[in-house]
Design a protein around this motif. Structure first.
Motif, PDB file in Angstrom:
ATOM      1  N   GLY A 150      -7.180  16.462   0.030  1.00  0.00           N
ATOM      2  CA  GLY A 150      -7.212  16.202  -1.448  1.00  0.00           C
ATOM      3  C   GLY A 150      -5.823  15.627  -1.735  1.00  0.00           C
ATOM      4  N   ASP A 151      -4.780  15.794  -1.090  1.00  0.00           N
ATOM      5  CA  ASP A 151      -3.534  15.168  -1.360  1.00  0.00           C
ATOM      6  C   ASP A 151      -3.328  13.812  -0.478  1.00  0.00           C
ATOM      7  N   THR A 152      -2.369  13.095  -0.977  1.00  0.00           N
ATOM      8  CA  THR A 152      -2.228  11.768  -0.244  1.00  0.00           C
ATOM      9  C   THR A 152      -0.736  11.466   0.095  1.00  0.00           C
ATOM     10  N   ILE A 153      -0.611  11.029   1.436  1.00  0.00           N
ATOM     11  CA  ILE A 153       0.804  10.765   1.702  1.00  0.00           C
ATOM     12  C   ILE A 153       0.638   9.257   1.754  1.00  0.00           C
ATOM     13  N   ILE A 154       1.614   8.538   1.380  1.00  0.00           N
ATOM     14  CA  ILE A 154       1.522   6.978   1.501  1.00  0.00           C
ATOM     15  C   ILE A 154       3.111   6.698   2.070  1.00  0.00           C
ATOM     16  N   TYR A 155       2.910   5.885   3.116  1.00  0.00           N
ATOM     17  CA  TYR A 155       4.193   5.641   4.084  1.00  0.00           C
ATOM     18  C   TYR A 155       4.284   4.325   4.192  1.00  0.00           C
ATOM     19  N   ASP A 156       5.422   3.869   4.461  1.00  0.00           N
ATOM     20  CA  ASP A 156       5.965   2.608   4.575  1.00  0.00           C
ATOM     21  C   ASP A 156       5.462   2.324   6.103  1.00  0.00           C
ATOM     22  N   GLN A 157       4.912   1.115   6.424  1.00  0.00           N
ATOM     23  CA  GLN A 157       4.375   0.818   7.479  1.00  0.00           C
ATOM     24  C   GLN A 157       5.153   0.720   8.906  1.00  0.00           C
ATOM     25  N   TYR A 158       6.433   0.765   8.705  1.00  0.00           N
ATOM     26  CA  TYR A 158       7.203   0.816   9.639  1.00  0.00           C
ATOM     27  C   TYR A 158       8.137   2.284  10.010  1.00  0.00           C
ATOM     28  N   SER A 195       3.102  -3.564  -3.036  1.00  0.00           N
ATOM     29  CA  SER A 195       2.251  -3.010  -2.190  1.00  0.00           C
ATOM     30  C   SER A 195       2.141  -1.441  -2.306  1.00  0.00           C
ATOM     31  N   LEU A 196       3.153  -0.922  -2.491  1.00  0.00           N
ATOM     32  CA  LEU A 196       3.289   0.311  -2.800  1.00  0.00           C
ATOM     33  C   LEU A 196       2.775   1.037  -3.963  1.00  0.00           C
ATOM     34  N   GLU A 197       2.994  -0.010  -5.122  1.00  0.00           N
ATOM     35  CA  GLU A 197       2.583   0.210  -6.420  1.00  0.00           C
ATOM     36  C   GLU A 197       0.899   0.300  -6.482  1.00  0.00           C
ATOM     37  N   LYS A 198       0.290  -0.816  -5.533  1.00  0.00           N
ATOM     38  CA  LYS A 198      -1.047  -0.678  -5.289  1.00  0.00           C
ATOM     39  C   LYS A 198      -1.842   0.269  -4.857  1.00  0.00           C
ATOM     40  N   LYS A 199      -1.018   0.867  -3.976  1.00  0.00           N
ATOM     41  CA  LYS A 199      -1.614   2.092  -3.053  1.00  0.00           C
ATOM     42  C   LYS A 199      -1.218   3.306  -4.316  1.00  0.00           C
ATOM     43  N   LEU A 200      -0.371   3.324  -4.794  1.00  0.00           N
ATOM     44  CA  LEU A 200      -0.221   4.552  -5.947  1.00  0.00           C
ATOM     45  C   LEU A 200      -1.225   4.598  -6.842  1.00  0.00           C
ATOM     46  N   GLN A 201      -1.800   3.244  -7.276  1.00  0.00           N
ATOM     47  CA  GLN A 201      -2.850   3.140  -8.332  1.00  0.00           C
ATOM     48  C   GLN A 201      -4.034   3.500  -7.847  1.00  0.00           C
ATOM     49  N   GLN A 202      -4.514   3.358  -6.406  1.00  0.00           N
ATOM     50  CA  GLN A 202      -5.781   3.909  -5.817  1.00  0.00           C
ATOM     51  C   GLN A 202      -5.861   5.296  -5.822  1.00  0.00           C
ATOM     52  N   ILE A 233      11.919   2.193  -5.621  1.00  0.00           N
ATOM     53  CA  ILE A 233      11.027   3.162  -4.950  1.00  0.00           C
ATOM     54  C   ILE A 233      11.029   4.330  -6.008  1.00  0.00           C
ATOM     55  N   VAL A 234      12.053   4.895  -6.396  1.00  0.00           N
ATOM     56  CA  VAL A 234      12.336   5.973  -7.216  1.00  0.00           C
ATOM     57  C   VAL A 234      11.685   5.751  -8.579  1.00  0.00           C
ATOM     58  N   ALA A 235      11.708   4.476  -9.000  1.00  0.00           N
ATOM     59  CA  ALA A 235      11.233   4.066 -10.547  1.00  0.00           C
ATOM     60  C   ALA A 235       9.768   4.133 -10.234  1.00  0.00           C
ATOM     61  N   VAL A 236       9.057   3.507  -9.316  1.00  0.00           N
ATOM     62  CA  VAL A 236       7.665   3.321  -9.096  1.00  0.00           C
ATOM     63  C   VAL A 236       7.016   4.686  -9.057  1.00  0.00           C
TER      64      VAL A 236
END
Ligand SMILES: Cc1ncc(COP(=O)(O)O)c(C=O)c1O
Length: 370
Positions: free
Chosen positions: A108-116, A142-149, A174-177
């Protein structure tokens, strides 16, 4: 599959495929070549004086016999240096990331990670029950798009300095978004420890952003010249990891000797601003000497990790061999470690590399890379 097909045949076949693709890895013993490849950015590994230690070797896991006052004092001391409420030492950066990422997020949680992101974080995510997505490297949109989903608790995994490209994360953005979407950040400071900030405190502290980061991982195996790592965060995070991080719970704790080495390295770091300045001067010198041709192949980075793209495993391996024959310990980074077409020569600059060595290194790169 035939019963005669043995596991030995399978592993031999897989190795053969690697060989055919020019991507077979093999171990080498150390050489007398000029060091342009180690993570010993400040030269600490060459002369780390460790207090005489006549006491304990390793005796057991932290939860059984391996804990000590020395361990806890050292954790407090390192946490204070990095302006964190608390810290927990792991046996390596790999263990820290595996332990942290595998237990911090649930179904139910999500980890979003930089592709590298580093392999240790990927492996930790694979062991967790969380959903995970990557975002394009250092790309805020791209990070913001993933955060929205995403819903549930969201964790964003990034590195201060990416180990194979050497570039820095745009941490302020990154901190701001992440604040906008109420996501927590985990920052791997492996290649920034000892390198960024006046006394090598790392990226977060160099930008006064440490209080905005949920967890920071500092490893001791790069500029600190020893091994081990610490996860920094709240007291609750420390307590949680003691209870749930399997790579912390089910392993023998570091010996007293290792703790002395880590403490010596931190004591040394506090007095190393001149050495850190020298490192950055050497990085600038290296970059200033590159021709326009090589600059066009250089991955933009102000860290000690400087990479020049030389596509194709076979081609980049030849450049590596030629550089080694000229006396430089410089390594090629091959596919599959990096994407196909992005194979590269990876040069690590150190505080102890002399002007002459850097000049000779660049002169040879100019000759060998077409
Ligand atoms: C970004 C990053 N994180 C973690 C690690 C793992 O650290 P350690 O070498 O202490 O296991 C590394 C080392 O390769 C790294 O580059």
């Amino acid at each position: 599959m035939s019963k005669d097909f043995k596991i030995e045949d399978k592993i031999r076949d897989k190795l053969l495929i690697r060989k055919e693709r020019n991507s077979l890895r093999s171990l080498r013993t150390s050489s007398n070549l000029i060091d342009f490849c180690s993570n010993d950015y400040l030269g600490f590994a060459k002369n780390l004086s460790v207090k005489e230690c006549k006491d304990q070797g390793a005796t057991g896991s932290r939860l059984i016999s391996g804990n000590s006052t020395q361990f806890e004092l050292l954790e407090n001391k390192i946490a204070a240096f990095h302006k964190a409420p608390a810290g927990l030492i792991f046996n390596s950066g790999y263990d820290a990331n595996i332990g942290l990422f595998s237990c911090i997020a649930d179904k139910g949680d999500t980890i979003i990670y930089d592709q590298y992101i580093h392999a240790s974080i990927r492996d930790g995510i694979r062991l967790s029950n969380a959903r995970s997505f990557s975002f394009e490297h250092n790309n805020i949109a791209s990070l913001e798009k993933k955060l929205q989903q995403t819903d549930g608790h969201i964790l964003v995994a990034i590195e201060s300095v990416y180990s194979m490209d050497g570039d820095e994360a745009p941490l302020e953005k990154i901190v701001a978004v992440c604040e906008k979407y109420k996501a927590d950040i985990i920052l791997d400071e492996a290649h920034a420890t000892g390198v960024l900030g006046k006394n090598g405190e790392g990226l977060a502290q160099s930008l006064n952003l440490e209080s905005k980061i949920f967890a920071r991982v500092h490893t001791f195996g790069k500029a600190m010249g020893c091994h081990g790592a610490i996860v920094l965060g709240s007291d609750d995070l420390r307590h949680y990891l003691i209870n749930f991080a399997r790579s912390f719970i089910y392993t023998t704790a570091l010996s007293e000797h290792s703790l002395h080495a880590i403490e010596s390295a931190y004591d040394k770091l506090k007095a190393s601003s001149d050495i850190i300045n020298q490192l950055h001067q050497n990085i600038s010198l290296f970059q200033s000497l590159l021709s326009v041709k090589l600059q066009s192949k250089l991955i933009s980075s102000s860290s000690p990790i400087q990479c020049i793209l030389v596509p194709e495993n076979e081609t980049v391996k030849k450049v590596e061999t030629d550089l080694q024959n000229k006396g430089f310990d410089i390594r090629a980074i091959l596919h599959p470690t990096v994407e196909e077409g992005k194979e590269r020569i990876r040069i690590c600059i150190h505080s102890f590399n002399t002007e002459e060595e850097i000049k000779m290194c660049v002169a040879n790169l100019e000759k060998l890379i077409v």
